[in-house]
Enzyme design. Structure first.
Site, PDB file in Angstrom:
ATOM      1  N   ASN A   1       0.733  -1.091   0.109  1.00  0.00           N
ATOM      2  CA  ASN A   1       0.009  -0.075  -0.033  1.00  0.00           C
ATOM      3  C   ASN A   1       0.657   1.212   0.024  1.00  0.00           C
ATOM      4  O   ASN A   1       1.825   1.288   0.874  1.00  0.00           O
ATOM      5  CB  ASN A   1      -1.045  -0.022   1.116  1.00  0.00           C
ATOM      6  CG  ASN A   1      -2.169  -0.943   1.155  1.00  0.00           C
ATOM      7  OD1 ASN A   1      -2.037  -1.828   0.112  1.00  0.00           O
ATOM      8  ND2 ASN A   1      -3.068  -0.793   1.962  1.00  0.00           N
ATOM      9  N   GLU A   2       0.552   2.042  -0.885  1.00  0.00           N
ATOM     10  CA  GLU A   2       1.202   3.341  -1.030  1.00  0.00           C
ATOM     11  C   GLU A   2       0.399   4.222  -0.143  1.00  0.00           C
ATOM     12  O   GLU A   2      -0.743   4.728  -0.586  1.00  0.00           O
ATOM     13  CB  GLU A   2       1.326   3.967  -2.323  1.00  0.00           C
ATOM     14  CG  GLU A   2       2.191   3.081  -3.421  1.00  0.00           C
ATOM     15  CD  GLU A   2       3.848   3.242  -3.242  1.00  0.00           C
ATOM     16  OE1 GLU A   2       4.356   4.241  -2.009  1.00  0.00           O
ATOM     17  OE2 GLU A   2       4.373   2.278  -3.340  1.00  0.00           O
ATOM     18  N   LEU A   3       0.676   4.755   0.943  1.00  0.00           N
ATOM     19  CA  LEU A   3       0.174   5.642   1.872  1.00  0.00           C
ATOM     20  C   LEU A   3       0.124   6.923   1.609  1.00  0.00           C
ATOM     21  O   LEU A   3       1.090   7.561   1.144  1.00  0.00           O
ATOM     22  CB  LEU A   3       0.630   5.217   3.224  1.00  0.00           C
ATOM     23  CG  LEU A   3       0.872   3.784   3.924  1.00  0.00           C
ATOM     24  CD1 LEU A   3       1.415   3.645   5.052  1.00  0.00           C
ATOM     25  CD2 LEU A   3      -0.781   3.325   3.833  1.00  0.00           C
TER      26      LEU A   3
END
Length: 578
Positions: free
Chosen positions: A376-378
């Site tokens: 996940n790219e937060l």
């Protein structure tokens, strides 16, 4: 002196009593839905913790919840820091290593630090919510979580404690001569004014291509081809130490820990950021060793930043055939649910929707170990005003800082005498803004991302011996048929696992009577079976599909009391007696 000591000794109990009196008591609190009301390990999730603080939290959780949390080291970082991993499960309901497991890590890149907070929040939430949340109780009865908050602890501390910017090199601390001039790190970040922030440099120049925005003078905007500028931008704050015309070209060493994994690895001249060879970095080698020693890991999650993305592989087009249709169906079901749970995030495929990545962690977990894994790219600008499709994200950042952060994220422009560039101004956004969550949004996004990982973990296999039936064959023989159910989405072996025989088959055993023959029932209605001629008591099943069943059968003699047991590395253990 003795009198002073006596006074201090007498005062301490009173001080403790005073603190206890002023502390919030359970009867003073209305529990907010979905949040621990009185945690044993109080935490504020609106800040970022350095390595020492993360270590402290891990150990406090293990001490406060000895039946739920164990902390150990996976190995040491390049600079000798212990790489902590927490095992979280209900230890009273069975051996954690025999339960289907979810592995979570964060902060593989130095400037992507909120991944550690998200991983740590998950560990904290599971432990603190266990006592009064039935879903968490059931989850930890069935599953195990292995949570490694930071897998790049050296670079994390450097990013937090040293002067950096939001886009500082993502590497660890191994020295690298990036410009190959024989000197290592000669152009590190130079904090010109010593304020702890690496921001931008600008210089007045009528031939420059930038002017100050009239609506917000802090912001630099480019001018059109027929307009006169006012400023030139000189890049990030620093000095050209080696006199080659480039500032800061040799940071703290540039290699990319997410290009070091032993799946479709390529050397640096093909994949920029690759180091010497697969698993040449000690941190990644320690993680790989840990995963290899824990074959119960069925699901994986890594946390990066930024962009609001739920990513799956493949990382490169060349690896497209690795992700076959059956596994993509599982990924799609999970990824689409993630979009629902985390507003503003999009479920994407790395090579197709972003760029090619060779030697990435994501692909090694799936390709090398058959583990369904997401990255996940937060953080996404959507979270600023809960709006999508903003065409001017830079203007949004400035207005968000002005309206909701009260200009706390920006270092105002100020004059500085640079020994190479003369009269300049330095200013810009701090390293804590742009890629990192502001404090008030950190816990909210951590909780949503955690909910996605709990959903993922929930759908690791859950096995049960659903049915045992007998048929008398005469002559003292009986036919025993057992139906094994998998009540979750994920199979006990991914298609990639089956293709390369990564993990051993599932074992379904009958203990008690003498077993004459054992077989897999391919079609129960038509009585089509495949006999296993050796070791008939222990039937080896290649896979137990998700949301499905497998049927096995034995011919036994001297029937009496017996038990059927399923033993699956990624599916756990289940048993039933007649």
């Amino acid at each position: 002196m003795k009198l002073i000591i006596k006074k201090i000794f007498f005062t301490l109990p009173l001080l403790s009593l005073a603190i206890a009196l002023f502390a919030q008591q359970p009867e003073q609190i209305l529990k907010a839905s979905g949040s621990p009301a009185n945690p044993k390990v109080p935490m504020s999730w609106n800040r970022y913790n350095d390595y020492a603080a993360i270590t402290e939290v891990c150990k406090k959780l293990a001490k406060a919840y000895p039946d739920l949390v164990k902390v150990e080291s996976m190995g040491k970082s390049f600079m000798g820091k212990e790489m902590w991993v927490m095992t979280i499960s209900d230890f009273k309901t069975g051996d954690p290593s025999k339960k289907p497991a979810m592995y979570i890590d964060g902060n593989i890149h130095s400037n992507e630090i909120q991944g550690s907070e998200f991983a740590l929040y998950t560990a904290w939430y599971l432990a603190e919510s266990f006592a009064d949340t039935k879903h968490i109780q059931e989850l930890l009865a069935d599953k195990t979580f292995y949570i490694a908050p930071t897998i790049n602890p050296d670079a994390r501390d450097n990013f937090i404690h040293a002067a950096n910017n939001a886009n500082s090199p993502r590497s660890g601390m191994i020295p690298v001569d990036n410009d190959r001039d024989g000197s290592i790190n000669e152009d590190g970040y130079d904090d010109l004014d010593g304020d702890g922030h690496i921001v931008f440099m600008r210089r007045k120049n009528p031939n420059g291509r930038f002017i100050a925005d009239q609506d917000d003078p802090r912001r630099m905007i480019s001018v059109g081809v027929d307009q006169q500028g006012e400023y030139e931008l000189l890049g990030y704050e620093g000095i050209d130490n080696d006199g080659d015309g480039d500032v800061n070209e040799d940071g703290e060493g540039f290699y990319d820990p997410n290009r070091d994994w032993a799946w479709n690895w390529q050397p640096n001249y093909i994949q920029s950021g690759a180091y010497k060879y697969p698993f040449s970095l000690p941190e990644n080698r320690s993680i790989a060793d840990f995963v290899m020693k824990h074959p119960n890991i069925a699901a994986g999650q890594s946390y990066h930043n930024n962009g609001g993305m739920i990513l799956r592989g493949p990382g490169a087009l060349e690896d497209l055939d690795t992700y076959n249709a059956q596994d993509v169906q599982v990924y799609d079901a999970l990824g689409n649910k993630g979009e629902e749970l985390i507003p503003g995030y999009k479920y994407l495929v790395v090579y197709k929707d972003l760029y090619s990545v060779f030697g990435g962690e994501l692909d090694w977990f799936y390709g090398g170990r058959g583990i369904y894994t997401f990255s996940n790219e937060l953080w996404t600008n959507f979270l600023m005003y809960n709006k999508a499709g903003d065409s001017n994200s830079q203007a949004t950042q400035y207005s968000f800082d002005r309206n909701l952060l009260f200009n706390d994220a920006f270092v105002n422009w100020k004059a500085f005498k640079h020994h190479q560039y003369g009269d300049i101004e330095i200013g810009g956004f701090k390293k804590s803004f742009g890629r990192l969550h502001p404090g008030f949004l950190l816990e909210s996004d951590a909780h949503r991302n955690m909910s996605f990982t709990l959903y993922h973990a929930y759908h690791t296999p859950k096995l049960s011996v659903e049915e045992i039936s007998e048929k008398d064959l005469g002559g003292g023989l009986k036919e025993v048929t057992a139906v094994i159910a998998n009540k979750r989405l994920m199979p006990t072996h991914s298609s990639q696992d089956l293709k390369y025989k990564i993990e051993v088959p599932d074992m379904i055993s009958l203990t008690g009577p003498k077993v004459i023959a054992g077989m897999i029932v391919n079609n129960r209605d038509l009585n089509i079976t495949s006999e296993q001629k050796n070791d008939a008591e222990n039937i080896r099943v290649p896979n137990i599909p998700g949301n499905s069943t497998v049927t096995v059968r034995w011919i036994i003699q001297n029937a009496g009391k017996y038990s059927v047991k399923v033993d699956s590395k990624k599916g756990g253990i289940a048993s039933r007696s007649n």
